[in-house]
Scaffold this active site. Sequence first.
Site, PDB file in Angstrom:
ATOM      1  N   TRP A  74       2.437   1.612  -3.419  1.00 35.45           N
ATOM      2  CA  TRP A  74       1.456   2.044  -4.417  1.00 35.45           C
ATOM      3  C   TRP A  74       1.369   3.561  -4.464  1.00 35.45           C
ATOM      4  CZ3 TRP A  74      -3.115   4.835  -4.287  1.00 35.45           C
ATOM      5  CH2 TRP A  74      -3.935   4.742  -5.408  1.00 35.45           C
ATOM      6  N   HIS A  75       1.552   4.200  -3.310  1.00 28.67           N
ATOM      7  CA  HIS A  75       1.432   5.656  -3.263  1.00 28.67           C
ATOM      8  C   HIS A  75       2.660   6.363  -3.819  1.00 28.67           C
ATOM      9  CE1 HIS A  75      -1.913   4.761  -0.487  1.00 28.67           C
ATOM     10  NE2 HIS A  75      -2.376   5.928  -0.866  1.00 28.67           N
ATOM     11  N   GLY A  76       3.802   5.715  -3.850  1.00 30.12           N
ATOM     12  CA  GLY A  76       4.986   6.372  -4.401  1.00 30.12           C
ATOM     13  C   GLY A  76       6.263   5.654  -4.025  1.00 30.12           C
ATOM     14  N   SER A  91       0.834  -1.204   0.000  1.00 32.50           N
ATOM     15  CA  SER A  91       0.000   0.000   0.000  1.00 32.50           C
ATOM     16  C   SER A  91       0.866   1.250   0.000  1.00 32.50           C
ATOM     17  CB  SER A  91      -0.921   0.000   1.232  1.00 32.50           C
ATOM     18  OG  SER A  91      -1.696   1.173   1.279  1.00 32.50           O
TER      19      SER A  91
END
Length: 464
Positions: A317-319, A314
């Site tokens: 996924w954001h960066g 997670s």
Amino acid sequence: MNYTSLSFWLLFFAVAGVCLAARVVFRRTLHTESNTVDLVLLALASLAMFACFSPLSCGILIVEAGLTLLLTRAAVQAETRSRSRAVLAANLFVLLGTLAFFKYVNPALTAGAAGAPLAPWLPPGISFYTLAMAAFAIDSVREKERPPNLLLSGNMFAFFPLVLSGPIERKGHLIPQLRRFAFTLRLPDAAAGLPWIVLGFFFKFVLADNIGPFIHTQPADNAYLVWLASLLFGLKLYFDFAGYSFIALGVARLFGVELQLNFLAPFLSTSIREFWRRWHVTLLTWLRDYVYIPMGGNRTGIWFVNVLVVWLLSGAWHGSSLNYLCWGLLHACYIGLERLLSPIFKLPRFFAWVVTFTAVTFSWVVFYERDMETLLHKARTLVRPSAYSGRMLAEALRHYPIGDILPLAGILALSLCILWCELVHKHDANPYAVLLDVRVAIFLAACLPLLSAGVSTPFVYFAF
């Protein structure tokens, strides 16, 4: 598709008007009751609007959608299970590899969490439609069900209200609605969709955009200012992302399509696990269904390893910045600690809410602060007792000009009113029922020109 842009709405009404007129002409000419014409028009409208926003991302979507459909059919029709899995793995490798390249390999990607402009090489929406395609492929192979035709599948991937920032729809929910889709505007659909659009605009223009200018993330030695920046950042992120999701839901509802609700009043949660059942719902359910449960979920002795993997993914996924992984690790620790302690004692609901809200607010510091040295300095500040002295409080009060204190207090009071309205229906399927009441929607619409911020910023999750 930036819903805050006048150009989007001009394009939307123009494209919708052309499609509505074309539908009438084609159906009368072809003398058919089939909705093939509707689906063709929907696909053309979605691709046209997406291409106007990002030709690169639209091109990637078309190529990946075609490849996913071909490989999924091959996987379903494979003679052996091992061959089916191999084809599925190849499909996922292409999808996730493309996403990884643009997010982590390309050195031009420098988008920040706190609302920085979108990196020039990051295709908008790729994080969302990639996961939608991956879920589509996995579900089809699991169910051994031949995937829908290109027209239905393509519309699922490219459906314009959700292609940029979700929700991440599943074929079991969206495909049946597309099978009966009609490119028409009906009064009941408009009555259901418009309150969502109004609420989304209110969240974005009145709440998120007005909170933004008060977020000062630079102070690192004053605990009060660090906490305030984190609180304001969390509220802005919620109102911004939920606002986008509500507008998307409302626009889809205008055409009779019901999208999944991506937020369920998360700031009213009394545990971290409840918070993540209410925040960015479709991403967390995706990770649960396609990562956590296949790894064994909580049925194994190494359940915390499974939790850790999910939350590191997670964060990734954001960066690509290290702070995102730290943010994921922090929430994995929260959930692990919560699971270990919950059988031992149970806090009263109010205190459980206070603990949860405080833990989530602290996590936003990790989420937005990309410089690790500064992040560690802020963390030390928050746990140092001397950082909470009266002198520090006076310094924090002097940080904001007198003219800013009243507007800041007003926007916080308005945010509290919104959360109070959510509390009324917190345990219902739709906790926003009070805010969607026709009378309330009219009141919120009347407030928009009076309370909206002078300058609107891009939706934060466009950067992800």
